[in-house]
Design a protein around this motif. Structure first.
Motif, PDB file in Angstrom:
ATOM      1  N   LYS A  83     -12.441  -2.855 -10.918  1.00  0.00           N
ATOM      2  CA  LYS A  83     -11.630  -2.008 -10.038  1.00  0.00           C
ATOM      3  C   LYS A  83     -12.031  -0.559 -10.274  1.00  0.00           C
ATOM      4  O   LYS A  83     -11.990  -0.065 -11.405  1.00  0.00           O
ATOM      5  N   ILE A  93     -11.293   4.858  -5.427  1.00  0.00           N
ATOM      6  CA  ILE A  93     -11.947   5.026  -4.122  1.00  0.00           C
ATOM      7  C   ILE A  93     -12.677   6.363  -4.032  1.00  0.00           C
ATOM      8  O   ILE A  93     -13.602   6.518  -3.228  1.00  0.00           O
ATOM      9  N   ASN A 113     -12.905  -6.122  -2.053  1.00  0.00           N
ATOM     10  CA  ASN A 113     -11.583  -5.701  -1.619  1.00  0.00           C
ATOM     11  C   ASN A 113     -11.520  -4.182  -1.691  1.00  0.00           C
ATOM     12  O   ASN A 113     -12.181  -3.568  -2.532  1.00  0.00           O
ATOM     13  N   ALA A 114     -10.715  -3.606  -0.812  1.00  0.00           N
ATOM     14  CA  ALA A 114     -10.520  -2.152  -0.821  1.00  0.00           C
ATOM     15  C   ALA A 114      -9.145  -1.828  -0.289  1.00  0.00           C
ATOM     16  O   ALA A 114      -8.614  -2.534   0.573  1.00  0.00           O
ATOM     17  N   ASN A 115      -8.558  -0.772  -0.827  1.00  0.00           N
ATOM     18  CA  ASN A 115      -7.323  -0.224  -0.278  1.00  0.00           C
ATOM     19  C   ASN A 115      -7.406   1.291  -0.372  1.00  0.00           C
ATOM     20  O   ASN A 115      -8.482   1.831  -0.633  1.00  0.00           O
ATOM     21  N   GLU A 116      -6.299   1.987  -0.207  1.00  0.00           N
ATOM     22  CA  GLU A 116      -6.348   3.444  -0.181  1.00  0.00           C
ATOM     23  C   GLU A 116      -6.611   4.067  -1.560  1.00  0.00           C
ATOM     24  O   GLU A 116      -6.976   5.245  -1.639  1.00  0.00           O
ATOM     25  N   LYS A 117      -6.472   3.294  -2.645  1.00  0.00           N
ATOM     26  CA  LYS A 117      -6.674   3.831  -3.987  1.00  0.00           C
ATOM     27  C   LYS A 117      -7.931   3.310  -4.676  1.00  0.00           C
ATOM     28  O   LYS A 117      -8.576   4.041  -5.411  1.00  0.00           O
ATOM     29  N   TYR A 118      -8.259   2.037  -4.477  1.00  0.00           N
ATOM     30  CA  TYR A 118      -9.322   1.403  -5.252  1.00  0.00           C
ATOM     31  C   TYR A 118     -10.217   0.523  -4.399  1.00  0.00           C
ATOM     32  O   TYR A 118      -9.808   0.031  -3.355  1.00  0.00           O
ATOM     33  N   ILE A 119     -11.433   0.310  -4.905  1.00  0.00           N
ATOM     34  CA  ILE A 119     -12.262  -0.778  -4.410  1.00  0.00           C
ATOM     35  C   ILE A 119     -12.416  -1.757  -5.572  1.00  0.00           C
ATOM     36  O   ILE A 119     -12.366  -1.368  -6.743  1.00  0.00           O
TER      37      ILE A 119
END
Length: 156
Positions: free
Chosen positions: A90, A93, A113-119
């Protein structure tokens, strides 16, 4: 002389098997570097893969003792295993995603996987290459790292 060994054990999938197997190692003062267990599809069996370091004499005794355990059906110790391991990492980003993706491809990996904080990236390769991958990816300030442990099959 200490040598890295991979041992593959087929067992009847019942409670207490893993405890008995790990007890053989603990009773002889040997550390298990990696231990993976998974059911064999469409059977009541499981495959246990153990990676350890030890001298040939003591490991030979452990293998003989493994053969004597009631739920154990087969034990293989070979230098001809195809071994793979996976790592999930993890990363914030804010890091250089293009460079991360290039590094991932070099180690059979990708962004999973990705979101607004991490890939989250995954890499699957030989165990020594996963070690190299984790050293290389450390410059991107990983927040969490998980290694799967080795899975192995005899080539022949």
């Amino acid at each position: 002389m200490q040598k890295r060994r991979t041992i593959s054990v087929s067992v009847i999938n019942e409670h207490g098997v893993l405890s008995r197997i790990s007890g053989l190692f603990a009773g002889r003062g040997y550390n298990i570097e990696s231990l993976t267990v998974a059911p064999i599809p469409e059977s009541d069996l499981s495959k246990v893969t153990i990676v350890t370091d030890g001298d040939a004499r003591v490991l030979e005794q452990i293998i003989k003792q493994l053969h004597k355990l009631i739920p154990v059906l087969s034990v293989s110790e070979s230098d001809d295993f195809l071994e793979k391991e996976m790592a999930l990492v993890k990363i914030p980003i804010e890091e250089d995603i293009a460079s991360i993706e290039v590094l991932c491809r070099a180690y059979n990996g990708s962004v999973v996987n990705a979101n607004e904080k991490y890939i989250i990236i995954a890499a699957t390769d030989k165990p020594y290459r996963i070690t190299s991958f984790l050293k290389a990816i450390s410059r991107f300030n990983p927040k969490e790292v998980v290694r799967s442990g080795v899975v192995a099959l005899e080539r022949y």
